[in-house]
Design a protein around this motif. Structure first.
Motif, PDB file in Angstrom:
ATOM      1  N   GLU A 163     -55.169 -70.902 -43.096  1.00 38.45           N
ATOM      2  CA  GLU A 163     -55.438 -71.355 -41.733  1.00 38.45           C
ATOM      3  C   GLU A 163     -54.134 -71.768 -41.033  1.00 38.45           C
ATOM      4  N   PRO A 164     -53.747 -71.052 -39.985  1.00 40.14           N
ATOM      5  CA  PRO A 164     -52.496 -71.358 -39.284  1.00 40.14           C
ATOM      6  C   PRO A 164     -52.513 -72.712 -38.574  1.00 40.14           C
ATOM      7  N   PHE A 200     -53.669 -82.974 -44.056  1.00 40.50           N
ATOM      8  CA  PHE A 200     -53.128 -82.208 -42.929  1.00 40.50           C
ATOM      9  C   PHE A 200     -51.935 -82.949 -42.324  1.00 40.50           C
ATOM     10  N   ARG A 201     -51.998 -84.276 -42.332  1.00 39.83           N
ATOM     11  CA  ARG A 201     -50.870 -85.102 -41.873  1.00 39.83           C
ATOM     12  C   ARG A 201     -49.636 -84.819 -42.714  1.00 39.83           C
ATOM     13  N   ASP A 202     -49.816 -84.799 -44.050  1.00 37.79           N
ATOM     14  CA  ASP A 202     -48.686 -84.540 -44.937  1.00 37.79           C
ATOM     15  C   ASP A 202     -48.124 -83.140 -44.716  1.00 37.79           C
ATOM     16  N   GLY A 203     -49.019 -82.185 -44.414  1.00 40.31           N
ATOM     17  CA  GLY A 203     -48.560 -80.824 -44.124  1.00 40.31           C
ATOM     18  C   GLY A 203     -47.682 -80.777 -42.884  1.00 40.31           C
ATOM     19  N   VAL A 204     -48.081 -81.513 -41.844  1.00 40.25           N
ATOM     20  CA  VAL A 204     -47.294 -81.564 -40.608  1.00 40.25           C
ATOM     21  C   VAL A 204     -45.927 -82.182 -40.869  1.00 40.25           C
ATOM     22  N   ASP A 263     -43.880 -65.653 -35.865  1.00 40.13           N
ATOM     23  CA  ASP A 263     -44.036 -65.268 -37.280  1.00 40.13           C
ATOM     24  C   ASP A 263     -42.783 -65.617 -38.086  1.00 40.13           C
ATOM     25  N   PRO A 264     -42.924 -66.013 -39.356  1.00 39.80           N
ATOM     26  CA  PRO A 264     -44.193 -66.241 -40.055  1.00 39.80           C
ATOM     27  C   PRO A 264     -44.829 -67.561 -39.628  1.00 39.80           C
ATOM     28  N   THR A 265     -46.109 -67.502 -39.275  1.00 42.99           N
ATOM     29  CA  THR A 265     -46.827 -68.681 -38.801  1.00 42.99           C
ATOM     30  C   THR A 265     -47.017 -69.696 -39.928  1.00 42.99           C
ATOM     31  N   PRO A 266     -46.626 -70.962 -39.710  1.00 47.88           N
ATOM     32  CA  PRO A 266     -46.921 -71.972 -40.738  1.00 47.88           C
ATOM     33  C   PRO A 266     -48.434 -72.132 -40.864  1.00 47.88           C
ATOM     34  N   ALA A 267     -48.917 -72.208 -42.094  1.00 48.53           N
ATOM     35  CA  ALA A 267     -50.359 -72.268 -42.323  1.00 48.53           C
ATOM     36  C   ALA A 267     -50.651 -73.115 -43.548  1.00 48.53           C
ATOM     37  N   ARG A 268     -51.879 -73.554 -43.644  1.00 52.50           N
ATOM     38  CA  ARG A 268     -52.316 -74.250 -44.855  1.00 52.50           C
ATOM     39  C   ARG A 268     -53.226 -73.325 -45.651  1.00 52.50           C
ATOM     40  N   ILE A 306     -46.978 -70.663 -46.147  1.00 49.71           N
ATOM     41  CA  ILE A 306     -47.840 -71.743 -46.614  1.00 49.71           C
ATOM     42  C   ILE A 306     -47.074 -73.065 -46.667  1.00 49.71           C
ATOM     43  N   ILE A 307     -47.649 -74.089 -46.041  1.00 50.18           N
ATOM     44  CA  ILE A 307     -47.065 -75.430 -46.031  1.00 50.18           C
ATOM     45  C   ILE A 307     -47.835 -76.300 -47.010  1.00 50.18           C
ATOM     46  N   SER A 308     -47.143 -76.944 -47.917  1.00 49.32           N
ATOM     47  CA  SER A 308     -47.782 -77.739 -48.957  1.00 49.32           C
ATOM     48  C   SER A 308     -48.489 -78.963 -48.373  1.00 49.32           C
ATOM     49  N   PRO A 309     -49.684 -79.306 -48.916  1.00 51.35           N
ATOM     50  CA  PRO A 309     -50.378 -80.524 -48.498  1.00 51.35           C
ATOM     51  C   PRO A 309     -49.935 -81.745 -49.292  1.00 51.35           C
TER      52      PRO A 309
END
Length: 313
Positions: A163-164, A200-204, A263-268, A306-309
């Protein structure tokens, strides 16, 4: 020694009280106490220190409980084997979902899943990731839907979708003039965030830190819900990032404030997760199939990062 005795031991270990444990096991307190006493007599050890309030496990009791969990779980697997052999997909299934996924994903798949598998009795709870991991490890959840990877040796993950992240940039913000934004445009001290405890906060935060060195993290405002973040942003308090599925139901006037990433779009990464003992796999696989099929039509992004949670230590 019986599985029932071990089940009673686990109940007392969890509730630290014989009466509450008996209620959970749907037996009388004397019956439960007698069975545990019989087990202690057979093993010639004391599993619980009854002099403590609340009741505590003895040192050997802690080791017995660890092994009892494995034995009880393996006993459940026998019913799983029978169900799979018969092709039966039903029974109670306890599912946890994190707050930033629950309101968007659940309405998308629940009706279809219930219609396709009417014999499954779903019990769904909204829980944060920390509580989900605890409950899966304690056997109180059969599975959960959460942002991954979690890097937990006791938990297995099956990816459902990516999910972007989408920028929500109100009028008057310095990034509003851009048609697309880049990750290195983000300033953490200009970002409205969810409260601590939301992955999601940690991902941001991880996304911001990947491109800039922030020695002292100072956040303008934090909120418990994404809807509140949007309202605060509209009041000129800063920008925020939204999970892509949250953007689909925004009012048209608010969609004008959305800015997609280059691109590449950051996503979880969003996965269905479960204990490594792999109980109720036929239901987990059924849920994975239904969700993956539905989400395929909603998210068409391919080139993602992919951004780590996991919170940065």
């Amino acid at each position: 020694m019986t599985i029932t005795q071990l089940y009673y031991v686990l109940a007392v270990a969890e509730h630290q009280n014989f009466t509450k444990a008996a209620e959970k096991c749907f037996v009388t307190q004397p019956t439960l106490s007698m069975q545990i006493q019989k087990l202690e007599d057979q093993l010639d050890v004391q599993i619980f220190d009854r002099s403590k309030k609340p009741i505590e496990l003895t040192e050997v009791g802690k080791k017995i409980v660890t092994q009892a969990k494995n034995i009880v779980n393996e006993s459940y697997r026998i019913q799983d084997i029978v169900d799979q052999q018969k092709g039966f997909i039903g029974g109670e299934f306890k599912l946890g979902i994190i707050p930033t996924i629950m309101p968007t994903l659940l309405p998308m798949f629940l009706k279809t899943f219930i219609k396709k598998y009417p014999k499954i009795k779903l019990k769904i709870e909204e829980l944060n990731t920390e509580e989900i991991i605890y409950r899966i490890n304690e056997g109180h959840l059969d599975a959960a839907i959460a942002a991954t990877p979690l890097e937990n040796e006791n938990i297995k993950e099956r990816v459902l979708y990516f999910e972007p992240f989408v920028g929500y940039v109100p009028n008057g913000h310095k990034l509003n003039a851009k048609t697309q934004i880049e990750a290195n445009d983000l300033e953490i001290d200009d970002m409205l965030l969810l409260e601590d405890g939301h992955c999601f906060r940690d991902g941001v935060i991880n996304l911001c830190k990947a491109f800039k060195d922030h020695v002292d993290d100072k956040f303008q405002l934090e909120s418990g819900s994404i809807e509140t973040l949007i309202k605060l942003s509209n009041e000129g308090m800063g920008m925020t990032l939204l999970p892509y599925l949250h953007t689909l139901d925004l009012k048209e006037k608010y969609k004008e404030n959305l800015r997609h990433f280059t691109d590449p779009t950051p996503a979880r990464e969003v996965s269905i997760i479960y204990h490594k003992s792999e109980l109720k796999m036929q239901i987990i696989e059924a849920m994975q199939t239904v969700i993956s099929g539905i989400i395929r039509g909603a998210i068409k992004f391919q080139d993602v990062k992919i951004i780590s949670p996991l919170p940065n230590k």
